[in-house]
Scaffold this motif. Structure first.
Motif, PDB file in Angstrom:
ATOM      1  N   ASN A 119      -3.946  11.962   1.070  1.00  0.00           N
ATOM      2  CA  ASN A 119      -5.366  10.553   0.916  1.00  0.00           C
ATOM      3  C   ASN A 119      -4.451   8.818   1.928  1.00  0.00           C
ATOM      4  O   ASN A 119      -4.922   8.882   3.000  1.00  0.00           O
ATOM      5  CB  ASN A 119      -5.255  10.017  -0.177  1.00  0.00           C
ATOM      6  CG  ASN A 119      -5.927   8.719  -0.415  1.00  0.00           C
ATOM      7  OD1 ASN A 119      -7.077   8.647  -0.386  1.00  0.00           O
ATOM      8  ND2 ASN A 119      -5.381   7.926  -0.532  1.00  0.00           N
ATOM      9  N   HIS A 120      -3.492   9.089   2.030  1.00  0.00           N
ATOM     10  CA  HIS A 120      -2.410   8.236   2.810  1.00  0.00           C
ATOM     11  C   HIS A 120      -3.256   8.371   4.298  1.00  0.00           C
ATOM     12  O   HIS A 120      -2.592   7.940   5.725  1.00  0.00           O
ATOM     13  CB  HIS A 120      -0.906   7.765   2.131  1.00  0.00           C
ATOM     14  CG  HIS A 120      -0.829   6.339   2.770  1.00  0.00           C
ATOM     15  ND1 HIS A 120      -1.650   5.534   1.683  1.00  0.00           N
ATOM     16  CD2 HIS A 120       0.142   6.176   3.290  1.00  0.00           C
ATOM     17  CE1 HIS A 120      -0.706   4.680   2.372  1.00  0.00           C
ATOM     18  NE2 HIS A 120       0.669   4.985   2.670  1.00  0.00           N
ATOM     19  N   ASN A 122      -5.391   4.948  -7.125  1.00  0.00           N
ATOM     20  CA  ASN A 122      -5.049   4.650  -5.741  1.00  0.00           C
ATOM     21  C   ASN A 122      -6.276   3.616  -5.598  1.00  0.00           C
ATOM     22  O   ASN A 122      -7.198   3.891  -5.453  1.00  0.00           O
ATOM     23  CB  ASN A 122      -6.315   5.852  -5.470  1.00  0.00           C
ATOM     24  CG  ASN A 122      -6.230   5.907  -3.735  1.00  0.00           C
ATOM     25  OD1 ASN A 122      -5.561   4.937  -2.816  1.00  0.00           O
ATOM     26  ND2 ASN A 122      -7.419   6.420  -3.190  1.00  0.00           N
ATOM     27  N   ARG A 123      -5.985   2.490  -5.129  1.00  0.00           N
ATOM     28  CA  ARG A 123      -6.473   1.024  -4.471  1.00  0.00           C
ATOM     29  C   ARG A 123      -6.036   1.622  -2.908  1.00  0.00           C
ATOM     30  O   ARG A 123      -6.719   0.623  -2.317  1.00  0.00           O
ATOM     31  CB  ARG A 123      -5.892   0.327  -5.424  1.00  0.00           C
ATOM     32  CG  ARG A 123      -5.123  -0.556  -4.732  1.00  0.00           C
ATOM     33  CD  ARG A 123      -4.176  -1.718  -4.840  1.00  0.00           C
ATOM     34  NE  ARG A 123      -2.870  -2.495  -4.429  1.00  0.00           N
ATOM     35  CZ  ARG A 123      -2.620  -2.235  -2.980  1.00  0.00           C
ATOM     36  NH1 ARG A 123      -2.996  -2.235  -1.883  1.00  0.00           N
ATOM     37  NH2 ARG A 123      -1.341  -3.045  -2.655  1.00  0.00           N
ATOM     38  N   ASP A 154       1.199  -1.408   0.358  1.00  0.00           N
ATOM     39  CA  ASP A 154      -0.585   0.012  -0.358  1.00  0.00           C
ATOM     40  C   ASP A 154       0.628   1.446  -0.283  1.00  0.00           C
ATOM     41  O   ASP A 154       0.245   2.338  -0.576  1.00  0.00           O
ATOM     42  CB  ASP A 154      -1.060  -0.092   1.243  1.00  0.00           C
ATOM     43  CG  ASP A 154      -1.856  -0.879   1.521  1.00  0.00           C
ATOM     44  OD1 ASP A 154      -1.810  -1.715  -0.126  1.00  0.00           O
ATOM     45  OD2 ASP A 154      -3.071  -1.238   2.015  1.00  0.00           O
ATOM     46  N   LEU A 159      -8.349  11.119  -6.380  1.00  0.00           N
ATOM     47  CA  LEU A 159      -7.100  11.566  -6.320  1.00  0.00           C
ATOM     48  C   LEU A 159      -6.913  12.386  -6.816  1.00  0.00           C
ATOM     49  O   LEU A 159      -7.268  12.075  -8.831  1.00  0.00           O
ATOM     50  CB  LEU A 159      -5.970  10.770  -5.653  1.00  0.00           C
ATOM     51  CG  LEU A 159      -6.325   9.793  -4.722  1.00  0.00           C
ATOM     52  CD1 LEU A 159      -5.118   9.466  -3.898  1.00  0.00           C
ATOM     53  CD2 LEU A 159      -6.843  10.313  -3.706  1.00  0.00           C
ATOM     54  N   ILE A 164      -1.773  12.847  -3.193  1.00  0.00           N
ATOM     55  CA  ILE A 164      -1.267  11.835  -1.864  1.00  0.00           C
ATOM     56  C   ILE A 164      -0.735  10.907  -1.345  1.00  0.00           C
ATOM     57  O   ILE A 164      -1.526  10.312  -0.290  1.00  0.00           O
ATOM     58  CB  ILE A 164      -0.752  10.311  -3.545  1.00  0.00           C
ATOM     59  CG1 ILE A 164      -0.605  10.413  -4.364  1.00  0.00           C
ATOM     60  CG2 ILE A 164      -0.182   9.327  -3.132  1.00  0.00           C
ATOM     61  CD1 ILE A 164      -0.175   9.740  -6.113  1.00  0.00           C
ATOM     62  N   TYR A 214      -0.367   2.459  -5.319  1.00  0.00           N
ATOM     63  CA  TYR A 214      -0.746   4.462  -5.717  1.00  0.00           C
ATOM     64  C   TYR A 214       0.325   3.917  -7.459  1.00  0.00           C
ATOM     65  O   TYR A 214       1.061   3.895  -7.088  1.00  0.00           O
ATOM     66  CB  TYR A 214      -0.727   5.672  -5.437  1.00  0.00           C
ATOM     67  CG  TYR A 214      -0.809   5.295  -3.862  1.00  0.00           C
ATOM     68  CD1 TYR A 214      -2.412   6.380  -3.480  1.00  0.00           C
ATOM     69  CD2 TYR A 214      -0.628   5.466  -2.399  1.00  0.00           C
ATOM     70  CE1 TYR A 214      -2.904   6.568  -2.492  1.00  0.00           C
ATOM     71  CE2 TYR A 214      -0.981   5.775  -1.851  1.00  0.00           C
ATOM     72  CZ  TYR A 214      -2.060   5.974  -1.054  1.00  0.00           C
ATOM     73  OH  TYR A 214      -3.276   6.454  -0.176  1.00  0.00           O
ATOM     74  N   LEU A 216       3.950   3.807  -4.447  1.00  0.00           N
ATOM     75  CA  LEU A 216       4.084   4.617  -5.399  1.00  0.00           C
ATOM     76  C   LEU A 216       4.730   3.970  -6.685  1.00  0.00           C
ATOM     77  O   LEU A 216       6.032   4.019  -6.331  1.00  0.00           O
ATOM     78  CB  LEU A 216       4.101   6.209  -5.216  1.00  0.00           C
ATOM     79  CG  LEU A 216       3.479   6.919  -6.252  1.00  0.00           C
ATOM     80  CD1 LEU A 216       3.305   6.941  -7.082  1.00  0.00           C
ATOM     81  CD2 LEU A 216       4.270   8.334  -5.920  1.00  0.00           C
ATOM     82  N   TYR A 230      -8.567   0.006  -8.349  1.00  0.00           N
ATOM     83  CA  TYR A 230      -8.049   0.878  -8.629  1.00  0.00           C
ATOM     84  C   TYR A 230      -9.548   2.282  -8.204  1.00  0.00           C
ATOM     85  O   TYR A 230     -10.068   2.123  -9.392  1.00  0.00           O
ATOM     86  CB  TYR A 230      -7.142   1.285  -9.007  1.00  0.00           C
ATOM     87  CG  TYR A 230      -5.388   0.078  -9.307  1.00  0.00           C
ATOM     88  CD1 TYR A 230      -5.189   1.031  -7.881  1.00  0.00           C
ATOM     89  CD2 TYR A 230      -5.394  -0.870  -9.019  1.00  0.00           C
ATOM     90  CE1 TYR A 230      -3.272   0.136  -7.902  1.00  0.00           C
ATOM     91  CE2 TYR A 230      -4.200  -1.228  -9.149  1.00  0.00           C
ATOM     92  CZ  TYR A 230      -3.372  -0.622  -8.135  1.00  0.00           C
ATOM     93  OH  TYR A 230      -1.993  -1.061  -7.767  1.00  0.00           O
ATOM     94  N   ILE A 248      -4.061   9.647 -11.460  1.00  0.00           N
ATOM     95  CA  ILE A 248      -4.134   8.875 -10.006  1.00  0.00           C
ATOM     96  C   ILE A 248      -4.339   8.355 -10.336  1.00  0.00           C
ATOM     97  O   ILE A 248      -5.531   8.047  -9.985  1.00  0.00           O
ATOM     98  CB  ILE A 248      -4.116  10.178 -10.098  1.00  0.00           C
ATOM     99  CG1 ILE A 248      -3.184  11.471  -9.735  1.00  0.00           C
ATOM    100  CG2 ILE A 248      -3.367   9.846  -8.169  1.00  0.00           C
ATOM    101  CD1 ILE A 248      -3.441  12.913  -8.657  1.00  0.00           C
TER     102      ILE A 248
END
Length: 355
Positions: free
Chosen positions: A351-352, A178-179, A78, A185, A348, A122, A81, A152, A176
């Protein structure tokens, strides 16, 4: 999970001189490696992207297992990137010879191999808007379908980088994926007025007045291409702050023969930038006044290498370990503007931290 365990690590494919890596570092992401087939990028990348490893590799020959072992990467991480900003000349709308860049059109498909293998948290892809017009051929369509079918959340749009703190008009396609969450994002826009040319260059910003042909051997590289007598005469009658070749379009001596008497068509060549607007797109030929609106707003010369770099949003202390004006300009013009990359990275990071 500790903060260190949640630290995002990035691998920058097709890293070139490090524009994307620079912006990602500014956002707080650890860039552990940059990969590029062009060995001339190595010195510049390593001089600026501290702590990151430059891998001189041909992505067509690079195996997933080799990258996994070299960088000690984990699958399904996770915190990983993967960035793929492949060379974009083949997809550009600019009419240039595409024969040399034909192979590059498949780089997105090669990058996808690594995304499928590692399944990172990502994924970021950046390219010219032209990649959307032929997204079947580029592999973009199939890639997005694969990403969405593998959980994603995908953002894939064209953005104007002047909305994100870059003092330049430039439209870029950005994906972008994102999973880690179900949030789409997007790059974080800059609050306030757009940055203008006068906000980053000029004497008040540390750029002394110089003449055409100025050679700056220091790391600042306030180096300017030379001009012949006729071009100097053209600039002498070109109005300051946005003036164009229209000022001498009916002058047989000064007008370029194919432009004489023609008031329509492409007016930017030999034109001055506007002081109070963002710069036009900084291309790989920004050192040449015959290749766009690259004349200084008030001085009778093309913009310098360092001026082009700061208009691309590179820090003033970014070191370009290059051998010629053309090589340096190509590296600068092809780069992802670092400030725009930072806006992508911040989305990113936010979000993380929220997950």
């Amino acid at each position: 999970m500790t903060a260190n365990e949640r630290h995002i690590k990035a691998v920058d494919f097709f890293c070139s001189g490090g524009g994307m890596s620079c912006g990602m570092q500014q956002a707080g992401i650890e860039v552990i490696a940059g990969i590029d087939f062009d060995i001339t990028c190595k010195e510049t990348y390593e001089a600026n992207i501290k702590g990151s490893q430059f891998l001189h590799k041909d992505v067509f020959k690079l195996e997933e297992k080799e990258l996994e072992e070299t960088l000690k990467l984990k699958k399904n991480d996770d915190n990983l990137l993967l960035i793929g900003c492949s060379p974009c000349q083949f997809w550009s709308i600019i009419k240039t010879d595409k024969s040399k860049s034909t192979k590059s059109k498949d780089l997105l498909k090669e990058f996808r191999r690594f995304v499928e293998y590692f399944n990172p948290g990502y994924v970021v892809v950046e390219n010219v808007p032209g990649v959307l017009r032929r997204k079947g051929e580029s592999g973009l369509d199939d890639f997005i379908i694969w990403l969405e079918s593998n959980n994603y959340k995908v953002h894939a749009e064209v953005h104007e980088v002047s909305n994100y703190g870059v003092p330049q008009h430039r439209r870029r396609f950005t994906l972008i994926a994102n999973r880690v969450s179900d949030v789409e994002l997007k790059p974080l826009p800059r609050v306030g007025e757009k940055l203008r040319v006068q906000d980053v260059i000029g004497e008040h910003n540390g750029f002394p007045k110089v003449s055409p042909g100025n050679k700056d051997s220091s790391k600042f590289m306030h180096t300017v291409a030379g001009l012949n007598k006729l071009n100097l005469e053209r600039l002498a009658v070109t109005p300051k702050n946005g003036g164009t070749r229209m000022s001498y379009v009916f002058d047989k001596k000064l007008a370029v023969p194919c432009h004489y008497g023609k008031v329509d068509g492409f007016k930017d060549i030999y034109g001055r930038m506007w002081w109070d607007r963002p710069a036009p797109t900084i291309t790989t030929k920004f050192f040449s006044i015959s290749n766009g609106r690259f004349v200084h707003p008030y001085e009778d010369r093309a913009i310098s290498l360092r001026e082009g770099a700061v208009l691309q949003s590179f820090p003033k202390n970014y070191i370009f370990m290059t051998k010629s004006i053309a090589t340096t300009a190509r590296m600068i013009g092809n780069a992802v503007p670092p400030t725009y990359a930072k806006a992508v990275g911040e989305s990113i990071i936010n979000n993380h931290n929220a997950v």
